[in-house]
Design a protein around this motif. Sequence first.
Motif, PDB file in Angstrom:
ATOM      1  N   CYS A 215      39.056  32.354  20.596  1.00 32.05           N
ATOM      2  CA  CYS A 215      37.591  32.311  20.713  1.00 32.05           C
ATOM      3  C   CYS A 215      37.008  31.006  20.178  1.00 32.05           C
ATOM      4  CB  CYS A 215      36.971  33.491  19.970  1.00 32.05           C
ATOM      5  SG  CYS A 215      37.431  35.067  20.707  1.00 32.05           S
ATOM      6  N   ASN A 216      35.955  30.543  20.852  1.00 34.79           N
ATOM      7  CA  ASN A 216      35.238  29.359  20.365  1.00 34.79           C
ATOM      8  C   ASN A 216      33.809  29.685  19.934  1.00 34.79           C
ATOM      9  OD1 ASN A 216      33.877  29.613  22.855  1.00 34.79           O
ATOM     10  ND2 ASN A 216      35.246  28.136  23.843  1.00 34.79           N
ATOM     11  N   GLU A 217      33.468  30.980  19.986  1.00 34.54           N
ATOM     12  CA  GLU A 217      32.160  31.420  19.485  1.00 34.54           C
ATOM     13  C   GLU A 217      32.254  32.891  19.093  1.00 34.54           C
ATOM     14  OE1 GLU A 217      27.453  31.698  20.845  1.00 34.54           O
ATOM     15  OE2 GLU A 217      28.826  30.354  21.890  1.00 34.54           O
ATOM     16  N   ILE A 218      31.551  33.260  18.043  1.00 32.25           N
ATOM     17  CA  ILE A 218      31.512  34.656  17.601  1.00 32.25           C
ATOM     18  C   ILE A 218      30.055  35.080  17.461  1.00 32.25           C
ATOM     19  CG2 ILE A 218      32.027  36.260  15.704  1.00 32.25           C
ATOM     20  CD1 ILE A 218      34.605  34.709  15.238  1.00 32.25           C
ATOM     21  N   ILE A 219      29.736  36.237  18.051  1.00 36.64           N
ATOM     22  CA  ILE A 219      28.403  36.836  17.923  1.00 36.64           C
ATOM     23  C   ILE A 219      28.550  38.102  17.086  1.00 36.64           C
ATOM     24  CG2 ILE A 219      26.481  37.913  19.136  1.00 36.64           C
ATOM     25  CD1 ILE A 219      27.043  36.110  21.502  1.00 36.64           C
ATOM     26  N   GLU A 220      27.801  38.193  16.011  1.00 39.54           N
ATOM     27  CA  GLU A 220      27.892  39.336  15.113  1.00 39.54           C
ATOM     28  C   GLU A 220      26.588  40.131  15.138  1.00 39.54           C
ATOM     29  OE1 GLU A 220      28.879  40.316  10.414  1.00 39.54           O
ATOM     30  OE2 GLU A 220      27.968  38.399  10.953  1.00 39.54           O
ATOM     31  N   LEU A 221      26.731  41.437  15.289  1.00 38.98           N
ATOM     32  CA  LEU A 221      25.597  42.354  15.149  1.00 38.98           C
ATOM     33  C   LEU A 221      25.716  43.013  13.778  1.00 38.98           C
ATOM     34  CD1 LEU A 221      23.134  43.800  16.372  1.00 38.98           C
ATOM     35  CD2 LEU A 221      24.707  45.510  17.319  1.00 38.98           C
ATOM     36  N   TYR A 227      23.662  37.445  14.943  1.00 39.04           N
ATOM     37  CA  TYR A 227      23.969  36.144  14.357  1.00 39.04           C
ATOM     38  C   TYR A 227      25.038  35.463  15.213  1.00 39.04           C
ATOM     39  CZ  TYR A 227      21.652  38.304  10.350  1.00 39.04           C
ATOM     40  OH  TYR A 227      20.750  38.935   9.536  1.00 39.04           O
ATOM     41  N   LYS A 228      24.863  34.160  15.463  1.00 42.62           N
ATOM     42  CA  LYS A 228      25.787  33.429  16.334  1.00 42.62           C
ATOM     43  C   LYS A 228      26.498  32.339  15.530  1.00 42.62           C
ATOM     44  CE  LYS A 228      22.662  34.278  20.199  1.00 42.62           C
ATOM     45  NZ  LYS A 228      21.711  33.701  21.174  1.00 42.62           N
ATOM     46  N   TYR A 229      27.798  32.234  15.750  1.00 45.64           N
ATOM     47  CA  TYR A 229      28.629  31.265  15.035  1.00 45.64           C
ATOM     48  C   TYR A 229      29.426  30.460  16.052  1.00 45.64           C
ATOM     49  CZ  TYR A 229      27.663  34.634  11.286  1.00 45.64           C
ATOM     50  OH  TYR A 229      27.060  35.487  10.408  1.00 45.64           O
ATOM     51  N   LYS A 230      29.188  29.152  16.100  1.00 47.23           N
ATOM     52  CA  LYS A 230      29.857  28.284  17.068  1.00 47.23           C
ATOM     53  C   LYS A 230      31.196  27.818  16.499  1.00 47.23           C
ATOM     54  CE  LYS A 230      26.459  27.820  20.188  1.00 47.23           C
ATOM     55  NZ  LYS A 230      26.588  28.098  21.624  1.00 47.23           N
TER      56      LYS A 230
END
Length: 618
Positions: A215-221, A227-230
């Motif tokens: 993965c190159n991006e993680i989206i957290e609920l 919240y978005k992490y690049k």
Amino acid sequence: MNYLSVENISKSYGERTLFQDISFGINKNQKIAFVAKNGTGKTSILNILAGKDTPDSGQVIQRKEIHVAYLSQSQDFDTSLTIEETIFATENKILPIIKQYDDALKNPDDSENYQRAFELMEHHNAWDFETQYKFILSKLKLNDLSQKVEILSGGQKKRLGLAILLINKPDLLILDEPTNHLDLEMIEWLEAFFKKEKITLFMVTHDRYFLERVCNEIIELDQGQLYKYKGNYSYYLEKREERLSQESSSVEKAKNLFKKELDWMRRQPKARTTKSKSRIDDFYEIKQKAKKRRQDHTVQLEINMERLGSKIVELHNLKKAFGNLTILNGFDYVFKKRERIGIIGKNGTGKSSFLNILTGSEPVDGGKVVIGETVKFGYYTQRGIQIKEGQKVIEVIKEFGEYIPLTKGRKISASQLLERFLFDRKKQYDFVEKLSGGEQKRLYLCTVLIQNPNFLILDEPTNDLDIITLNVLESFLLDYPGNLIVVSHDRYFMDKIVDSLFVFRGDGVIENFPGNYSDFRIYEDSKPPEPSVKKSVQKIASQSPKSKLSYLEKREYGKLEVDIEKLGKKKKELESFFSNPDITSEEVDKKSFELQEVISLLEEKEERWLELSMKLDD
């Protein structure tokens, strides 16, 4: 290029709100992981993205010309078809092109039609389609293409669904726990496949090494906020910790300000000015911030474990087979106190059967299992919790007692125990059948641990657990003072928890490896490679009866020889890399996966080359 946009979607079931006003986008070539606690709507969001469900409010906008495919937890196939027929029953754009070419071959006089068909085959690289789909199926251990879908296990159907997605190459892949039902070899192959392919992914997975490397991006609920992490998993952990630290600081400031404003509110006269009314409105906002608290807890049970005697478990000359499948062939082992052993091996090598033999639920064909008098097993099986209709979460725990004994004479109530396993007071009075799959697994795990075992056996405990719960479980297991055996395909989990491995090689062969999974992987990849099979392949081929190859097979045969030569050179280059004494462990890890992929592909092409060479005419 934007593939899909999610705009302010919400979803509730009755009085329970899963998520509200969620927005994000998916762009071409992004590989996004979606992270959230079990029960907060991960699968619901995937279903909405895939068009299998609709939000209560908001919308999902999909680019018209893109092809979206979804791998869910359950697969729906025509069970009357074979594996190969199922592949060809899909909407694959290559299949009509191959059919058009086959029809053109039947009418050789129509040269114009043949030329069009030939050019289409060239343009879409359709010559290698059969080789490609058979290669993917073989990697996912679906080798018998004539096997009927109706006799496949749930795990095999999940792998067939995954294979179809990879073969059809959609623009956007939506995946729900893609590594479930895959053994470690399959997971590492899939990881390498996704890393090298230019493919757009949106997935839910608990496999943290998979997250790290794919993965190159993680989206957290988290608690209703997105919240978005690049970056990959390591980057996510770092930035998430920073965010939580900032939130904690903000809450403390709000609490101090709340005390000050509360005192002002109490001293205010009944008559309000415009200015004071504004300050009152601000007061209620401050109050909301000050009352905010996280529901994250660490499990610090300190269970009052019964003492283990000097004799734990002894295995003497164990033998076990199911028909022609040998699981154990004279296996011996004497367990010592506090050993933490992981079990790895391909699916079907007998890992779960071994655990059943250890706990006495499966008889052996020969040898004996000697259990120490003080040993009390706690066995977490893949079957999960047995749901009773109308039973509430708190009632499940109270079946084991109102209180749980801890060390130093302390105890906690069943309700307090559930809170430590991330079930808040409201959730404790939910019906068990209404829990998500991951929440049911968490509850089942809790019932095993509270029985005060001193020899804990966990069979795939990480399946369907969210990352937050996995961290909680790991914290508990790191402090667990008894013996531990774990079967898991979660490499991150194994690296953190176990000290040694039982490696099930198949045919009754079990090796005892002194290290964790990453140690084992480095050891395996550093072994001298197997000698090339091409010479023996040529010898066998020269001794075999031969028949004429079709036009397509001749093209494939010539291409295979070129590919085998290129892969052989690549393999030598990678092998020479390991002779460098200055390489770092990160470089070893990266090149090891690359070498494994090259070796696997080389073996696949050599097998196909052998098959074709045996049909050649003199």
